[in-house]
Design a protein around this motif. Sequence first.
Motif, short mmCIF file in Angstrom:
data_model
loop_
_atom_site.label_atom_id
_atom_site.label_comp_id
_atom_site.label_asym_id
_atom_site.label_seq_id
_atom_site.Cartn_x
_atom_site.Cartn_y
_atom_site.Cartn_z
N ASP A 1 -5.43 65.57 5.23
CA ASP A 1 -5.26 65.43 6.67
C ASP A 1 -4.52 64.13 7.01
O ASP A 1 -5.01 63.03 6.70
CB ASP A 1 -6.63 65.45 7.35
CG ASP A 1 -6.52 65.29 8.85
OD1 ASP A 1 -5.98 66.20 9.50
OD2 ASP A 1 -6.97 64.24 9.36
N PHE A 2 -3.36 64.24 7.67
CA PHE A 2 -2.54 63.08 8.03
C PHE A 2 -3.31 62.09 8.90
O PHE A 2 -3.32 60.89 8.63
CB PHE A 2 -1.28 63.54 8.76
CG PHE A 2 -0.48 62.42 9.37
CD1 PHE A 2 0.44 61.73 8.62
CD2 PHE A 2 -0.66 62.05 10.70
CE1 PHE A 2 1.17 60.68 9.16
CE2 PHE A 2 0.06 61.01 11.25
CZ PHE A 2 0.98 60.33 10.48
N ASP A 3 -3.92 62.58 9.98
CA ASP A 3 -4.57 61.68 10.93
C ASP A 3 -5.70 60.89 10.28
O ASP A 3 -5.86 59.69 10.52
CB ASP A 3 -5.07 62.47 12.15
CG ASP A 3 -3.91 63.11 12.93
OD1 ASP A 3 -2.88 62.44 13.12
OD2 ASP A 3 -4.05 64.28 13.33
N VAL B 1 5.01 59.56 3.93
CA VAL B 1 4.32 60.80 3.60
C VAL B 1 5.07 61.49 2.47
O VAL B 1 6.26 61.77 2.58
CB VAL B 1 4.25 61.74 4.84
CG1 VAL B 1 3.52 63.02 4.49
CG2 VAL B 1 3.62 61.03 6.02
N ASN C 1 0.50 62.68 16.70
CA ASN C 1 -0.45 63.15 15.70
C ASN C 1 0.33 63.94 14.66
O ASN C 1 1.56 64.05 14.76
CB ASN C 1 -1.57 63.98 16.35
CG ASN C 1 -1.02 65.19 17.09
OD1 ASN C 1 0.06 65.70 16.79
ND2 ASN C 1 -1.77 65.66 18.07
N ALA C 2 -0.35 64.49 13.69
CA ALA C 2 0.32 65.20 12.60
C ALA C 2 1.23 66.30 13.12
O ALA C 2 2.37 66.44 12.67
CB ALA C 2 -0.73 65.77 11.64
N GLU C 3 0.75 67.09 14.07
CA GLU C 3 1.54 68.21 14.60
C GLU C 3 2.81 67.71 15.27
O GLU C 3 3.89 68.26 15.08
CB GLU C 3 0.71 69.00 15.60
CG GLU C 3 -0.64 69.42 15.09
CD GLU C 3 -0.70 70.89 14.73
OE1 GLU C 3 0.08 71.66 15.28
OE2 GLU C 3 -1.54 71.22 13.89
N TYR D 1 4.38 64.81 14.84
CA TYR D 1 5.31 64.24 13.85
C TYR D 1 6.05 65.36 13.13
O TYR D 1 7.27 65.27 12.91
CB TYR D 1 4.56 63.36 12.84
CG TYR D 1 4.27 61.96 13.34
CD1 TYR D 1 5.30 61.11 13.74
CD2 TYR D 1 2.97 61.47 13.37
CE1 TYR D 1 5.03 59.81 14.18
CE2 TYR D 1 2.70 60.18 13.81
CZ TYR D 1 3.73 59.35 14.21
OH TYR D 1 3.47 58.06 14.63
N LYS D 2 5.36 66.43 12.73
CA LYS D 2 6.03 67.54 12.03
C LYS D 2 7.06 68.21 12.92
O LYS D 2 8.15 68.54 12.47
CB LYS D 2 4.99 68.56 11.55
CG LYS D 2 4.24 68.11 10.33
CD LYS D 2 3.25 69.17 9.87
CE LYS D 2 2.40 68.61 8.74
NZ LYS D 2 1.29 69.51 8.40
N THR E 1 6.66 58.03 9.14
CA THR E 1 6.33 58.02 10.55
C THR E 1 6.25 56.55 10.95
O THR E 1 5.97 55.68 10.11
CB THR E 1 4.98 58.70 10.84
OG1 THR E 1 3.91 57.96 10.22
CG2 THR E 1 4.98 60.14 10.34
#
Length: 189
Positions: free
Chosen positions: A48-50, A84, A138-140, A142-143, A167
């Motif tokens: 999990d990125f966050d 990442v 958040n992860a979403e 950034y993607k 990021t």
Amino acid sequence: MLKTIQQALFSTGLQMPIFIPVETQAEDYEVRNYEATKWASTSVSEMDFDSALNKGFMRLFKYIQGNNDKKMKVEMTAPVTCLVQAGEGPFCESSFTTSFYVPEEHQCDPPKPTEADVFIEDRKDMIVFVRTFGGFANAEKYKEELMKLSTSLTRDGHQFEDKMYYTAGYDSPFKMINRRNEVWLIKKH
């Protein structure tokens, strides 16, 4: 002077690494040449990125609060970056290396971390493609922004590292408006 202009543009009031803008015709991304610098870093393997970013941030926050060989507080800088490197499969852990730029006055001799999982990184000079966006990241998000950047670079014929990305966050979590976030892809040589 370049540093003064850069800080005025980003308006965080914090020290930042110096970069030289590379001229481009694109309106949806920037190209920057960052010089070699030192960063306080920590790596976390996680799915999990966050969660990984939070763990990394807290380790580095302890370092700048005095968990170092000089027991000194180190000024907060911007941006907080996270390199990442995705795992090989869909259910594999990825590697997240969170970093704080070492302030200019400590670049030659940064305080040594006392925690085993924090290290001083000698980041080589690099050219990065940068997409900037606002709001809380958040992860979403950034993607989503990474995909937009990748699409733009492919459209323009640029070669970039596709197995890793950065990021970058510039703001305190307490800042509510005019937030600045970025995704960076490294130019292939």
